[in-house]
Scaffold this active site. Structure first.
Site, PDB file in Angstrom:
ATOM      1  N   LYS A   1      -7.013 -13.971  -5.556  1.00 34.15           N
ATOM      2  CA  LYS A   1      -6.713 -13.263  -4.308  1.00 34.15           C
ATOM      3  C   LYS A   1      -7.884 -12.342  -3.982  1.00 34.15           C
ATOM      4  O   LYS A   1      -8.431 -11.684  -4.885  1.00 34.15           O
ATOM      5  CB  LYS A   1      -5.419 -12.461  -4.482  1.00 34.15           C
ATOM      6  CG  LYS A   1      -4.849 -11.867  -3.190  1.00 34.15           C
ATOM      7  CD  LYS A   1      -3.509 -11.168  -3.475  1.00 34.15           C
ATOM      8  CE  LYS A   1      -2.848 -10.607  -2.235  1.00 34.15           C
ATOM      9  NZ  LYS A   1      -1.528  -9.998  -2.534  1.00 34.15           N
TER      10      LYS A   1
ATOM     11  N   SER B   1       2.086 -11.546   0.683  1.00 33.56           N
ATOM     12  CA  SER B   1       0.720 -11.490   1.163  1.00 33.56           C
ATOM     13  C   SER B   1      -0.251 -12.420   0.426  1.00 33.56           C
ATOM     14  O   SER B   1      -1.336 -12.682   0.921  1.00 33.56           O
ATOM     15  CB  SER B   1       0.191 -10.063   1.043  1.00 33.56           C
ATOM     16  OG  SER B   1       0.096  -9.677  -0.317  1.00 33.56           O
TER      17      SER B   1
ATOM     18  N   SER C   1       4.904 -10.100  -2.995  1.00 36.39           N
ATOM     19  CA  SER C   1       3.735 -10.825  -2.491  1.00 36.39           C
ATOM     20  C   SER C   1       3.245 -11.972  -3.364  1.00 36.39           C
ATOM     21  O   SER C   1       2.363 -12.722  -2.944  1.00 36.39           O
ATOM     22  CB  SER C   1       2.584  -9.843  -2.249  1.00 36.39           C
ATOM     23  OG  SER C   1       2.799  -9.147  -1.050  1.00 36.39           O
TER      24      SER C   1
END
Ligand SMILES: [Mg+2]
Ligand SMILES: [Zn+2]
Lengths: 100, 477, 479
Positions: free
Chosen positions: B80, B155, B179
């Site tokens: 990420k 996310s 997330s």
């Protein structure tokens, strides 16, 4: 709409957060924040007088580091990534007033 | 979708360590898959082809010399884009950090690389991890590999999509309110949020410090266990890192679920779609059939999670994101004086959702409102934690839906922020409690889209949680 | 006594001091960069110091120990504590928040006794991190605006501080100055800080107000940038007079932060902030609570060296000089009180030793090179009347110059013969005979006349006479 937050509050908060919001944005933001804070009515209904706030997900205490120097970062590399630098320092527009 | 090769990370690493499979070949396969599908998926902010090839060559050389390249030798990983990678842009999908190259590596990046993993790219996310659909990225949304008209969740949408699309064996995400788990459910992969403090946060760009945890996405429960065995553990650079060794999760999943008590939360907030609820019901039946006992428990404060979260997380975020001031790194919009420069920079650099949360958090902490909002939210957090602790005296794990629905269409949540926040109804309380939880793919719902079941457990009860997840996974084979 | 003028009329001064002290650690409060003054700008930096995304603080254990030393030396209670974030934007504050102890400071409720016996309460002594340094660069080409900018050096950012907050117990400029100088002495002795005001490792802010005795506290102003012990008193007195002038001319004192200007000797209003401070304090989630064990606290307490007040009392008892006398004060400040006691233990006279050390050892360290036995011998000769005060001074100068020496040998080499009392008496008689007028006046109680007679004896003895002995003989003859 509840009266949890006013446009004046939002303007003050925007200033604290260093966000420049136009009058229209302040209006829209006021409505959105108010909508979100409205959900807080559920929480307001709870009796929390005897509840201790929880600030730490895992209980640890006295976490320390030994006072020993470790290699740091290279100034040139760091300043090269800065928006502006001069004489080995970060350069910013005038801050005005006396040193804080 | 492009089905990933159904071999485990452990078996890949074993082959690379033995020299029978070349890490270089694995990298080329993944780069080819990326080349084919990334344009429509947009899982990555940056693909690290050259770096991945170089790391593969190092690993193959180590193996050829008879040295052990590590337990993740040749296994490809996507990160990420809120984890710092030295000399490699780390943007948090925000204009304010576009192009910023950290001068240091996050602890997880070091550990992964030391274990022989190969980082193939930095994945897209909702700006600063604020969102549930990856639509809030400053660099455009990621699409769900199962249906590109739908969101991958968020996310960590890019990391979930990368694994689901076969761009990498594994990926890492961060989970502040769901997330990792929610996009895992929507993309049909395994996603784990460990106990707070299980994995070092050093080098993870903070959203809400008391809630953030790094965790893996994987194609299997076993792979997820393997990654956590590598990245879990104490880090002296993170004061909140738990200073004790974690038992092997790979070892734990071999055990069945016989005798385990699986809790059904009788006062769980309503809202799950019928297709999702049906899969959850089946999950209970499956575990019961495998020898577990189903017990009903109550977690009365569960339903207050969302409200508490949407004050605590923004409050911390408002402070964590104050450092983006245009002085030392990242975007600067020039202005006549420093104070105007702050405003101009932050106004231009942050997207709407980030601004909204900074505003909400600043308000919740400001003079006159602290007690009414932030202070109360912290008390609710205690209630939630304590309710969970009571439930875990009756049950070893709890089961809930991960997401109330399968992957939704782009724009489906409209302009009402709270509609999007509801996506995290079932995941948020875990973060507030500091407990572990994971999403495991458990069949499909509407239109054949993946459904995830969430397994929740008490502090450091990852081994039990993984046993249950593995049992659900086995039943699907 | 005082170098300050004091306040007019019956105005009473009320002062509380906030003193920031940089701790003498090797590294910063939350990161492993050097805590070092005077290095090239931005060379002591790391991800934590820069407030880089993803960086996390880890507390320096030695900084905690030094902070505990400060608290214990100031008679504080050391208690469990936590760190908060104080949120505000300033370019030399990299994270846009300062990590500081807020409602649970490490040290609370102590006191500091001034040498004159006045007790000043200490409200708290808490830990926090320092900010970096901004240098404001002026415009070019005479333009007021436009070319100005500021340069930021973050070497100091994250340096561990203890902020010592006194209660508003200080009532005079002299006591304020004494407080700062006593505090400084304590900090140095316990090794917590080098406490150099000129290098900024000790910084004093003064909260000043005035009132008529018995009335409630007046509105206070906070004075910043007080850069020397001496200017502490000057700044306070200037500010108090400014406030009195305001009140007496019918104006009100407005609560302000003011800046002390050393060059013009005035305080000036700092730029007024547009909005009221709202620091949005909340518990720092990246740190865990600090709770020193009772065992640790006791270990730190037991290891504290003797503090200046106790040293002064001890030296006073040994020498017969007042504890707040200048001699006792300065010798303790230099840390040479142990040496004086060693001279006494070696058979020397403590009072004479104190005088000699105070006068002649200013340039020496806490442990002077001169062997204590040599100074002891000198005081013995002096006391036995073998050397006059003037001669002793000369011998001492020789001893100091050579880091030691036998006083007998040096005295002999200088031709300092001990003058016996009978020959001295003859010289006294000669002086009386030479100036009967002075003698008469002396007998009538004129002190000046005594000086004239002593001067005659000193002249005729070529300085060998002991002035004290001459005086004694003159007094003897008067009866
Ligand atoms: Mg202060
Ligand atoms: Zn302070």
């Amino acid at each position: 709409m509840s009266d949890r937050i006013t446009a004046a509050d939002v303007a003050k908060v925007a200033r604290l957060a260093r966000l420049d919001l136009s009058p229209q944005e302040i209006e829209r933001m006021t409505a959105q924040l108010d909508g979100m804070l409205e959900h807080f009515a559920d929480v307001d209904a709870l009796d929390l007088a005897d509840v201790a706030p929880m600030t730490q997900p895992f209980p640890l205490v006295n976490v320390f580091r030994a006072d020993v120097v470790q290699p740091g970062l290279d100034r040139d590399e760091v300043l090269a990534a800065a928006p502006a630098a001069q004489d080995g320092r970060f350069r910013v527009p005038p801050t005005g007033g006396v040193e804080g | 979708m492009a089905a990933p090769a159904m071999v485990t990370a452990a078996s890949i690493a074993a082959a690379v360590r033995a020299g029978t499979t070349k890490a270089a070949d694995l990298v080329e396969q993944h780069l080819a898959t990326i080349a084919a599908r990334e344009p429509e998926i947009h899982a990555f902010n940056l693909v690290l082809a050259d770096e991945a090839r170089a790391q593969a060559a190092r690993i193959d050389a180590l193996a050829a010399e008879g040295n052990d390249p590590g337990p993740l030798a040749g296994v490809t990983v996507a990160l990420k884009d809120n984890m710092c990678t030295r000399g490699i842009p780390t943007t948090c999908s925000s204009k304010i950090l576009a192009g910023w190259k950290p001068p240091y590596d996050a602890t997880v990046v070091r550990t992964l690389q030391a274990a022989g993993a190969i980082v193939v790219g930095k994945t897209n996310l909702d700006e600063f991890a604020m969102g549930s659909s990856t639509e809030n990225s400053a660099f455009g949304p990621t699409r769900n590999p199962h249906d590109i008209s739908r969101v991958p969740g968020g996310s960590s949408g890019g990391s979930a999509a990368a694994v689901a699309a076969g761009f990498s064996h594994l990926s890492l995400g961060s989970d502040t309110g769901g997330s990792i788990r929610q996009p895992a459910a929507l993309c049909g992969v395994v996603g784990v949020k460990p106990t707070y403090g299980y994995v070092s946060r050093y080098g993870l760009v903070a959203f809400a410090s008391s809630l953030d945890q790094i965790g893996p996405f994987a194609n299997s429960v076993e792979d997820a266990a393997l990654v956590l065995d590598v990245i879990g553990g104490h880090d002296p650079h993170d004061s909140t890192s738990i200073p004790q060794p974690h038992p092997s999760l790979v070892g734990a999943i071999q055990q069945g679920v016989e005798g385990l008590r699986v809790g059904r939360i009788s006062d769980l907030p309503a809202g799950a779609d019928p297709d999702v609820q049906a899969r959850l019901d089946l999950a209970f039946e499956t575990l019961q059939a495998a020898g577990a006992t189903i017990v009903d428990v109550e977690v009365p404060a569960f339903s207050f999670g969302l409200t508490a979260y949407y004050l605590i997380a923004p409050a911390e975020a408002s402070s964590n994101l104050a450092r983006y001031d245009g002085v030392r790194y990242g975007l600067r919009v020039e202005a006549a004086d420093t104070d105007s420069m702050y405003g101009a920079t932050r106004t231009a650099g942050f997207g709407d959702e980030v601004k909204r949360r900074i505003m909400l958090g600043t308000y919740a902490l400001s003079a006159g409102y602290y007690d009414a909002y932030y202070g109360k939210a912290l008390k609710v957090r205690r209630l939630i934690h304590d309710d969970f602790e009571r439930a875990y005296q009756q049950a070893d794990v709890l089961l809930t839906p991960t997401s109330p629905s399968v992957a939704f269409k782009f724009g489906a949540k409209g302009d009402n922020p709270f509609a999007m926040y509801l996506c995290d109804t079932y995941t948020i309380p875990t973060n507030l409690a500091g407990h572990p939880a994971m999403s495991v793919p458990f069949g499909t719902g509407t239109e054949g889209l993946p459904v995830g079941v969430q397994v929740l457990a008490g502090t450091l009860q990852e081994p039990t949680m993984f046993r249950v997840a593995a049992a659900l996974e086995r039943s699907m084979k | 006594m005082s170098e300050y003028d004091g306040l007019p009329g019956d105005w009473e001064l009320v002062v509380g001091l906030e003193v920031h002290v940089e701790l003498a650690t090797a590294t910063k409060l939350f990161s492993a960069s050097p805590n070092r003054f005077g290095d090239e700008p931005n060379t002591n930096i790391d991800p934590v110091t820069l407030g880089l995304p993803g960086a996390l603080p880890v507390l320096n254990e030695h900084a905690v120990e030094l902070a505990m030393r400060v608290g214990l030396a100031l008679n504080c209670t050391v208690q469990p504590s936590t760190f908060h974030r104080k949120n505000y934007f300033y370019p030399d504050m990299p994270k846009a928040y300062q990590v500081t102890q807020y409602d649970q400071p490490l040290n609370v409720d102590g006191h500091l006794d001034l040498p004159n016996g006045v007790r000043i309460g200490i409200e708290r002594a808490h830990m926090e991190e320092d900010a970096g340094k901004s240098t404001h660069v002026g415009g070019t080409g005479g333009r007021v605006h436009g070319a100005n900018h500021s340069l930021i050096d973050l070497n100091r950012a994250g340096v561990p501080l203890v902020e010592i907050v006194s209660r508003p117990d200080i009532r005079s400029a002299d006591d304020a100055r004494a407080y700062v100088s006593e505090l400084r002495a304590i900090l140095v002795v316990i090794g917590a800080s080098d406490a150099k005001m000129e290098e900024g490792s000790m910084r004093v802010d003064a909260n000043v107000s005035v009132r008529k005795p018995g009335t409630p506290l007046g509105t206070r102003c906070e004075i910043k940038n007080v850069n020397s012990v001496r200017s502490v008193g000057r700044a306070i007195e200037y500010e108090a007079r400014r406030q009195i002038d305001l009140i007496e001319s019918g104006d009100a004192v407005r609560q302000q932060t003011r800046h002390w200007d050393e060059t013009d000797g005035r305080t000036h209003t700092l730029r007024t902030k547009e909005d009221a401070d709202d620091y949005r304090y909340f518990l720092e989630p990246d740190l865990v609570p600090l709770a020193p064990s009772a065992e640790w606290i006791e270990r730190v307490r037991a290891a504290l060296p003797m503090l200046p007040a106790a040293r002064r009392t001890r030296l006073s008892a040994a020498t017969g000089q007042a504890a707040d006398s200048e001699a006792v004060g300065s010798v303790v400040e230099r840390g040479q009180d142990d040496y004086v006691l060693t001279v006494a233990a070696a058979g020397g006279d403590a009072a004479r030793a104190l005088v000699h050390v105070k006068e002649a050892f200013a340039d020496q360290s806490a442990t002077p090179q001169v062997p204590a036995a040599d100074l002891a011998q000198l005081t013995t000769l002096e006391l036995g009347g073998k050397l006059t005060a003037t001669q002793a001074k000369a011998v001492l100068a020789e001893i100091v110059a050579h880091n030691g020496g036998d006083a007998n040998v040096i005295a002999a080499a200088k031709g300092f013969e001990a003058m016996d009392t009978s020959s001295l008496e003859a010289l006294v008689d000669d002086a009386i005979a030479a100036d009967p007028d002075a003698w008469q006046k002396f007998c009538n109680g004129d002190g000046k006349a005594m000086g004239a007679l002593v001067g005659l004896v000193m002249k005729s003895s070529k300085g060998k006479a002991d002035g004290k002995l001459v005086t004694a003989l003159l007094n003897q003859k008067k009866r």
